[in-house]
Enzyme design. Structure first.
Site: not given
Length: 389
Positions: A271, A275, A284
Protein backbone atom coordinates in the site's frame (compact mmCIF):
# COMPACT_ATOMS: atom_id res chain seq x y z
CA UNK A 1 0.67 -48.32 31.94
CA UNK A 2 -0.93 -47.37 28.66
CA UNK A 3 -1.03 -43.84 27.32
CA UNK A 4 -4.66 -43.63 28.36
CA UNK A 5 -3.68 -44.47 31.96
CA UNK A 6 -0.97 -41.80 32.25
CA UNK A 7 -2.54 -38.76 33.90
CA UNK A 8 -2.24 -35.61 31.82
CA UNK A 9 -0.33 -37.28 29.00
CA UNK A 10 -3.08 -38.48 26.68
CA UNK A 11 -2.54 -37.89 22.98
CA UNK A 12 -4.83 -39.48 20.40
CA UNK A 13 -2.89 -42.22 18.64
CA UNK A 14 -4.04 -43.11 15.12
CA UNK A 15 -4.41 -46.77 14.24
CA UNK A 16 -1.61 -48.38 12.22
CA UNK A 17 -3.48 -48.07 8.93
CA UNK A 18 -4.24 -44.39 9.43
CA UNK A 19 -3.59 -42.16 6.45
CA UNK A 20 -4.22 -38.42 6.08
CA UNK A 21 -7.50 -37.66 4.34
CA UNK A 22 -5.71 -35.25 2.02
CA UNK A 23 -2.11 -35.27 0.89
CA UNK A 24 -0.86 -31.90 2.16
CA UNK A 25 2.04 -31.55 -0.29
CA UNK A 26 -0.01 -30.50 -3.38
CA UNK A 27 -1.81 -27.92 -1.24
CA UNK A 28 1.35 -26.09 -0.22
CA UNK A 29 2.25 -22.85 -2.01
CA UNK A 30 5.50 -22.25 -3.84
CA UNK A 31 8.44 -21.09 -1.76
CA UNK A 32 8.60 -17.83 -3.73
CA UNK A 33 5.79 -15.70 -5.16
CA UNK A 34 4.82 -16.75 -8.67
CA UNK A 35 5.89 -14.25 -11.36
CA UNK A 36 5.43 -13.92 -15.10
CA UNK A 37 6.52 -10.43 -16.18
CA UNK A 38 10.21 -10.30 -16.92
CA UNK A 39 10.48 -14.08 -17.25
CA UNK A 40 10.72 -16.33 -20.31
CA UNK A 41 7.14 -17.47 -19.71
CA UNK A 42 5.91 -13.93 -20.40
CA UNK A 43 6.57 -14.42 -24.10
CA UNK A 44 3.65 -16.89 -24.19
CA UNK A 45 1.13 -14.42 -22.77
CA UNK A 46 -1.72 -13.13 -24.93
CA UNK A 47 -0.75 -9.63 -26.16
CA UNK A 48 -4.37 -8.48 -26.27
CA UNK A 49 -4.89 -9.51 -22.67
CA UNK A 50 -1.74 -7.68 -21.62
CA UNK A 51 -2.86 -4.51 -23.39
CA UNK A 52 -6.27 -4.74 -21.77
CA UNK A 53 -4.66 -5.17 -18.36
CA UNK A 54 -2.40 -2.20 -19.04
CA UNK A 55 -5.29 0.09 -19.95
CA UNK A 56 -7.13 -0.85 -16.77
CA UNK A 57 -4.00 -0.30 -14.66
CA UNK A 58 -3.48 3.19 -16.10
CA UNK A 59 -7.10 4.15 -15.48
CA UNK A 60 -6.96 2.55 -12.05
CA UNK A 61 -3.95 4.61 -11.03
CA UNK A 62 -5.64 7.81 -12.22
CA UNK A 63 -8.83 6.84 -10.41
CA UNK A 64 -6.89 6.45 -7.17
CA UNK A 65 -5.21 9.84 -7.45
CA UNK A 66 -8.51 11.53 -8.34
CA UNK A 67 -10.42 9.93 -5.48
CA UNK A 68 -7.64 10.91 -3.07
CA UNK A 69 -7.87 14.50 -4.31
CA UNK A 70 -11.65 14.49 -3.83
CA UNK A 71 -11.12 13.44 -0.23
CA UNK A 72 -8.76 16.36 0.38
CA UNK A 73 -11.36 18.67 -1.14
CA UNK A 74 -14.04 17.42 1.25
CA UNK A 75 -16.06 15.63 -1.42
CA UNK A 76 -15.41 12.24 0.21
CA UNK A 77 -15.55 11.52 3.92
CA UNK A 78 -12.82 8.92 3.63
CA UNK A 79 -10.95 7.09 0.88
CA UNK A 80 -8.87 3.93 1.35
CA UNK A 81 -6.52 4.14 -1.62
CA UNK A 82 -5.40 1.07 -3.54
CA UNK A 83 -2.43 2.85 -5.15
CA UNK A 84 0.27 0.21 -5.59
CA UNK A 85 -2.29 -2.58 -5.42
CA UNK A 86 -3.97 -1.93 -8.77
CA UNK A 87 -2.72 -5.22 -10.23
CA UNK A 88 -4.72 -7.20 -7.67
CA UNK A 89 -7.81 -5.07 -8.21
CA UNK A 90 -7.76 -5.31 -12.00
CA UNK A 91 -6.87 -9.00 -12.13
CA UNK A 92 -9.61 -9.95 -9.67
CA UNK A 93 -12.32 -8.28 -11.73
CA UNK A 94 -11.12 -9.59 -15.09
CA UNK A 95 -10.65 -13.18 -13.90
CA UNK A 96 -14.42 -13.52 -13.42
CA UNK A 97 -17.16 -14.28 -15.90
CA UNK A 98 -20.21 -12.04 -16.07
CA UNK A 99 -22.30 -14.57 -14.12
CA UNK A 100 -19.83 -14.70 -11.22
CA UNK A 101 -19.87 -12.61 -8.05
CA UNK A 102 -17.23 -10.29 -6.60
CA UNK A 103 -17.15 -9.71 -2.83
CA UNK A 104 -14.98 -6.64 -2.20
CA UNK A 105 -13.63 -5.05 0.95
CA UNK A 106 -13.74 -1.29 1.56
CA UNK A 107 -10.42 -0.82 -0.32
CA UNK A 108 -11.61 -2.57 -3.44
CA UNK A 109 -13.67 0.11 -5.20
CA UNK A 110 -11.33 -0.13 -8.19
CA UNK A 111 -12.10 -3.83 -8.63
CA UNK A 112 -15.81 -2.99 -8.57
CA UNK A 113 -15.30 -0.30 -11.21
CA UNK A 114 -13.34 -2.62 -13.49
CA UNK A 115 -16.24 -5.03 -13.05
CA UNK A 116 -18.48 -2.34 -14.59
CA UNK A 117 -19.71 -0.29 -11.64
CA UNK A 118 -20.11 3.49 -12.11
CA UNK A 119 -17.25 5.19 -10.19
CA UNK A 120 -19.67 7.65 -8.58
CA UNK A 121 -21.80 4.79 -7.33
CA UNK A 122 -18.71 3.00 -6.05
CA UNK A 123 -17.76 6.06 -3.99
CA UNK A 124 -21.24 6.81 -2.65
CA UNK A 125 -20.69 4.80 0.53
CA UNK A 126 -17.39 6.61 1.19
CA UNK A 127 -19.19 9.90 0.62
CA UNK A 128 -21.60 9.02 3.39
CA UNK A 129 -24.73 9.34 1.25
CA UNK A 130 -26.00 5.77 1.08
CA UNK A 131 -25.40 2.44 2.76
CA UNK A 132 -24.16 0.96 -0.52
CA UNK A 133 -24.89 3.28 -3.43
CA UNK A 134 -25.52 0.68 -6.11
CA UNK A 135 -27.60 -2.38 -6.93
CA UNK A 136 -25.40 -5.40 -6.13
CA UNK A 137 -27.31 -7.59 -8.60
CA UNK A 138 -26.68 -5.35 -11.60
CA UNK A 139 -22.99 -6.15 -11.88
CA UNK A 140 -22.88 -8.98 -9.34
CA UNK A 141 -20.77 -6.95 -6.94
CA UNK A 142 -21.65 -7.44 -3.28
CA UNK A 143 -21.80 -4.32 -1.06
CA UNK A 144 -18.43 -2.84 -0.15
CA UNK A 145 -17.59 -4.36 3.22
CA UNK A 146 -16.21 -2.07 5.93
CA UNK A 147 -16.07 -4.62 8.80
CA UNK A 148 -13.00 -6.81 8.40
CA UNK A 149 -13.57 -10.16 6.67
CA UNK A 150 -17.34 -10.37 7.16
CA UNK A 151 -17.75 -10.54 3.37
CA UNK A 152 -15.95 -13.90 3.31
CA UNK A 153 -18.72 -16.03 4.87
CA UNK A 154 -21.20 -14.17 2.63
CA UNK A 155 -19.21 -15.20 -0.43
CA UNK A 156 -19.08 -18.81 0.73
CA UNK A 157 -22.81 -18.83 1.39
CA UNK A 158 -23.61 -17.50 -2.07
CA UNK A 159 -21.21 -19.93 -3.74
CA UNK A 160 -22.56 -22.89 -1.78
CA UNK A 161 -26.16 -21.91 -2.58
CA UNK A 162 -25.29 -21.56 -6.27
CA UNK A 163 -23.78 -25.03 -6.27
CA UNK A 164 -26.86 -26.52 -4.59
CA UNK A 165 -29.07 -24.86 -7.20
CA UNK A 166 -26.89 -26.09 -10.05
CA UNK A 167 -25.88 -22.56 -11.09
CA UNK A 168 -22.51 -22.25 -12.81
CA UNK A 169 -21.35 -19.43 -10.51
CA UNK A 170 -18.06 -18.71 -8.74
CA UNK A 171 -17.57 -16.17 -5.96
CA UNK A 172 -14.28 -14.29 -5.54
CA UNK A 173 -13.80 -12.71 -2.12
CA UNK A 174 -11.14 -10.07 -1.50
CA UNK A 175 -9.60 -9.38 1.90
CA UNK A 176 -6.50 -7.70 3.33
CA UNK A 177 -3.80 -9.33 5.41
CA UNK A 178 -5.36 -7.87 8.55
CA UNK A 179 -8.62 -9.62 7.76
CA UNK A 180 -6.91 -13.02 8.01
CA UNK A 181 -6.66 -12.46 11.77
CA UNK A 182 -10.46 -12.37 12.08
CA UNK A 183 -12.67 -15.28 13.05
CA UNK A 184 -14.75 -14.77 9.90
CA UNK A 185 -11.68 -15.73 7.87
CA UNK A 186 -11.37 -19.07 9.66
CA UNK A 187 -15.08 -19.80 9.48
CA UNK A 188 -15.31 -18.96 5.78
CA UNK A 189 -12.33 -21.09 4.76
CA UNK A 190 -13.38 -24.00 6.93
CA UNK A 191 -16.95 -24.01 5.62
CA UNK A 192 -15.82 -23.55 2.00
CA UNK A 193 -13.36 -26.44 2.15
CA UNK A 194 -15.70 -28.87 3.90
CA UNK A 195 -18.49 -28.16 1.40
CA UNK A 196 -16.16 -27.69 -1.58
CA UNK A 197 -17.85 -24.39 -2.34
CA UNK A 198 -16.87 -22.70 -5.65
CA UNK A 199 -15.16 -19.71 -4.09
CA UNK A 200 -11.74 -18.09 -4.43
CA UNK A 201 -10.19 -16.14 -1.55
CA UNK A 202 -7.78 -13.37 -2.59
CA UNK A 203 -5.66 -11.98 0.23
CA UNK A 204 -3.98 -8.72 -0.69
CA UNK A 205 -1.00 -8.78 1.64
CA UNK A 206 0.06 -5.13 1.58
CA UNK A 207 2.23 -5.46 4.67
CA UNK A 208 0.13 -3.66 7.25
CA UNK A 209 -3.26 -3.86 8.95
CA UNK A 210 -3.39 -0.07 9.33
CA UNK A 211 -0.18 0.22 11.40
CA UNK A 212 0.23 -3.42 12.49
CA UNK A 213 2.87 -5.23 10.40
CA UNK A 214 2.28 -8.78 9.21
CA UNK A 215 4.94 -10.16 11.57
CA UNK A 216 2.75 -9.17 14.52
CA UNK A 217 -0.29 -10.90 13.06
CA UNK A 218 0.96 -14.36 12.17
CA UNK A 219 3.94 -16.66 12.54
CA UNK A 220 3.00 -18.66 9.44
CA UNK A 221 5.61 -18.93 6.66
CA UNK A 222 3.12 -17.11 4.45
CA UNK A 223 -0.59 -16.43 4.53
CA UNK A 224 -0.96 -18.86 1.64
CA UNK A 225 0.33 -21.63 3.92
CA UNK A 226 -2.83 -21.27 6.00
CA UNK A 227 -4.73 -23.02 3.19
CA UNK A 228 -3.31 -26.47 3.97
CA UNK A 229 -4.88 -26.39 7.42
CA UNK A 230 -8.30 -26.21 5.80
CA UNK A 231 -7.64 -28.74 3.07
CA UNK A 232 -7.49 -26.39 0.12
CA UNK A 233 -4.63 -25.30 -2.18
CA UNK A 234 -2.66 -22.18 -1.33
CA UNK A 235 -1.08 -20.04 -4.03
CA UNK A 236 1.56 -17.36 -3.47
CA UNK A 237 1.86 -14.73 -6.20
CA UNK A 238 3.63 -11.42 -6.82
CA UNK A 239 0.73 -9.04 -6.30
CA UNK A 240 2.31 -6.33 -8.45
CA UNK A 241 2.66 -8.64 -11.45
CA UNK A 242 -0.79 -8.23 -12.98
CA UNK A 243 -0.27 -11.03 -15.50
CA UNK A 244 0.72 -13.47 -12.77
CA UNK A 245 -2.19 -12.50 -10.51
CA UNK A 246 -4.62 -12.80 -13.41
CA UNK A 247 -3.33 -16.25 -14.36
CA UNK A 248 -3.38 -17.58 -10.79
CA UNK A 249 -6.88 -16.26 -10.14
CA UNK A 250 -8.16 -17.51 -13.50
CA UNK A 251 -6.86 -20.99 -12.72
CA UNK A 252 -8.45 -20.87 -9.26
CA UNK A 253 -11.78 -19.72 -10.73
CA UNK A 254 -11.68 -22.49 -13.35
CA UNK A 255 -10.89 -25.06 -10.67
CA UNK A 256 -13.79 -23.88 -8.52
CA UNK A 257 -16.17 -23.90 -11.48
CA UNK A 258 -15.17 -27.46 -12.34
CA UNK A 259 -16.06 -28.66 -8.83
CA UNK A 260 -12.53 -28.64 -7.42
CA UNK A 261 -13.45 -26.50 -4.43
CA UNK A 262 -11.93 -23.33 -2.99
CA UNK A 263 -8.45 -21.85 -3.32
CA UNK A 264 -6.62 -19.38 -1.09
CA UNK A 265 -4.43 -16.94 -3.04
CA UNK A 266 -2.00 -14.60 -1.30
CA UNK A 267 -0.87 -11.69 -3.46
CA UNK A 268 2.20 -9.97 -2.02
CA UNK A 269 1.84 -6.26 -2.72
CA UNK A 270 2.23 -2.91 -0.96
CA UNK A 271 0.00 0.00 0.00
CA UNK A 272 1.88 3.06 -1.26
CA UNK A 273 -0.53 5.60 0.25
CA UNK A 274 -1.60 5.78 3.86
CA UNK A 275 -4.32 3.45 5.14
CA UNK A 276 -6.86 6.25 4.61
CA UNK A 277 -6.74 10.04 4.62
CA UNK A 278 -7.09 9.83 8.44
CA UNK A 279 -3.86 7.83 8.80
CA UNK A 280 -0.27 9.05 9.26
CA UNK A 281 1.78 6.24 7.73
CA UNK A 282 5.09 7.90 8.63
CA UNK A 283 4.53 6.80 12.22
CA UNK A 284 5.03 3.12 11.42
CA UNK A 285 7.05 2.87 8.18
CA UNK A 286 9.94 4.67 6.54
CA UNK A 287 10.05 6.61 3.29
CA UNK A 288 12.88 4.33 2.16
CA UNK A 289 10.60 1.31 2.46
CA UNK A 290 7.93 3.00 0.37
CA UNK A 291 10.45 4.00 -2.30
CA UNK A 292 11.70 0.42 -2.53
CA UNK A 293 8.19 -0.69 -3.43
CA UNK A 294 7.75 2.18 -5.90
CA UNK A 295 10.53 0.56 -7.89
CA UNK A 296 8.27 -2.49 -8.19
CA UNK A 297 5.26 -0.50 -9.37
CA UNK A 298 2.61 -2.64 -11.14
CA UNK A 299 2.01 -0.10 -13.92
CA UNK A 300 5.72 0.25 -14.67
CA UNK A 301 6.28 -3.51 -14.59
CA UNK A 302 3.71 -4.13 -17.30
CA UNK A 303 4.73 -1.09 -19.34
CA UNK A 304 8.33 -2.34 -19.46
CA UNK A 305 7.16 -5.79 -20.56
CA UNK A 306 4.97 -4.37 -23.32
CA UNK A 307 7.51 -1.89 -24.63
CA UNK A 308 10.26 -4.52 -24.52
CA UNK A 309 8.14 -6.78 -26.72
CA UNK A 310 7.24 -3.82 -28.97
CA UNK A 311 3.56 -4.21 -28.13
CA UNK A 312 3.24 -0.69 -26.74
CA UNK A 313 4.24 2.54 -28.45
CA UNK A 314 4.09 6.19 -27.44
CA UNK A 315 0.81 6.75 -29.27
CA UNK A 316 -0.89 3.95 -27.33
CA UNK A 317 0.57 5.19 -24.06
CA UNK A 318 -0.82 8.67 -24.72
CA UNK A 319 -4.19 7.25 -25.75
CA UNK A 320 -4.50 5.30 -22.51
CA UNK A 321 -3.45 8.33 -20.48
CA UNK A 322 -5.99 10.50 -22.29
CA UNK A 323 -8.73 7.93 -21.58
CA UNK A 324 -7.74 7.95 -17.93
CA UNK A 325 -7.90 11.75 -17.82
CA UNK A 326 -11.38 11.75 -19.37
CA UNK A 327 -12.51 9.27 -16.74
CA UNK A 328 -11.05 11.41 -13.98
CA UNK A 329 -12.62 14.59 -15.35
CA UNK A 330 -16.04 12.96 -15.52
CA UNK A 331 -15.66 11.63 -11.98
CA UNK A 332 -14.50 15.02 -10.72
CA UNK A 333 -17.38 16.86 -12.38
CA UNK A 334 -20.07 14.56 -11.07
CA UNK A 335 -18.62 14.29 -7.57
CA UNK A 336 -18.43 18.09 -7.32
CA UNK A 337 -22.20 18.32 -7.77
CA UNK A 338 -24.03 18.51 -4.47
CA UNK A 339 -26.28 15.45 -4.20
CA UNK A 340 -29.98 15.86 -3.46
CA UNK A 341 -30.39 13.85 -0.30
CA UNK A 342 -33.68 12.60 1.11
CA UNK A 343 -33.47 11.98 4.89
CA UNK A 344 -36.44 9.61 4.65
CA UNK A 345 -34.29 7.21 2.63
CA UNK A 346 -32.61 6.28 5.91
CA UNK A 347 -35.48 3.86 6.39
CA UNK A 348 -35.45 2.40 2.88
CA UNK A 349 -33.84 -0.93 1.96
CA UNK A 350 -33.31 -1.95 5.59
CA UNK A 351 -36.01 -4.61 5.81
CA UNK A 352 -38.41 -5.94 3.21
CA UNK A 353 -41.18 -5.11 5.67
CA UNK A 354 -40.38 -2.32 8.09
CA UNK A 355 -40.46 -3.12 11.77
CA UNK A 356 -42.72 -1.25 14.16
CA UNK A 357 -39.70 0.62 15.55
CA UNK A 358 -38.61 1.78 12.10
CA UNK A 359 -42.12 2.92 11.24
CA UNK A 360 -42.27 4.89 14.46
CA UNK A 361 -38.88 6.51 13.86
CA UNK A 362 -39.76 7.33 10.25
CA UNK A 363 -43.01 8.96 11.32
CA UNK A 364 -41.18 11.04 13.91
CA UNK A 365 -38.60 12.24 11.35
CA UNK A 366 -41.32 13.03 8.80
CA UNK A 367 -43.15 15.12 11.37
CA UNK A 368 -39.99 17.03 12.26
CA UNK A 369 -39.15 17.71 8.61
CA UNK A 370 -42.72 18.79 7.87
CA UNK A 371 -42.76 21.17 10.85
CA UNK A 372 -39.48 22.70 9.69
CA UNK A 373 -40.70 22.95 6.09
CA UNK A 374 -37.83 20.67 4.98
CA UNK A 375 -39.76 17.62 3.78
CA UNK A 376 -38.39 16.78 0.29
CA UNK A 377 -40.87 17.27 -2.53
CA UNK A 378 -40.50 13.62 -3.47
CA UNK A 379 -41.92 12.64 -0.08
CA UNK A 380 -45.02 14.82 -0.23
CA UNK A 381 -48.17 12.79 -0.62
CA UNK A 382 -46.46 9.51 0.26
CA UNK A 383 -48.01 7.34 2.97
CA UNK A 384 -46.44 7.85 6.36
CA UNK A 385 -44.07 5.03 7.27
CA UNK A 386 -45.24 5.19 10.88
CA UNK A 387 -48.74 3.98 10.05
CA UNK A 388 -49.66 0.34 10.36
CA UNK A 389 -50.31 -1.33 7.04
Amino acid sequence: MTVLEQPGSYRPTPPPAWQPRTDPVPLLPDAEPFRLLGTEAAAELDPQLLLRLYGQLVRGRRYNTQATALTRQGRLAVYPSSTGQEACEVAAALALEERDWLFPSYRDTLAAIVRGLDPVQALTLLRGDWHTGYDPHEHRVAPLCTPLATQLPHAVGLAHAARLKGDDVVALAMVGDGGTSEGDFHEALNFAAVWRAPVVFLVQNNGFAISVPLAKQTAAPSLAHKAVGYGMPGRLVDGNDVAAVHQVLSEAVARARAGGGPTLVEAVTYRIDAHTNADDATRYRTDAEVETWRAHDPVDLLRRELTGRKLLDEATIRAEQDAAERMAADLRERMNQDPELDPMELFSHVYTQQTAQLREQAAQLRAELTAAGELPAAQEGRPQEGRQR
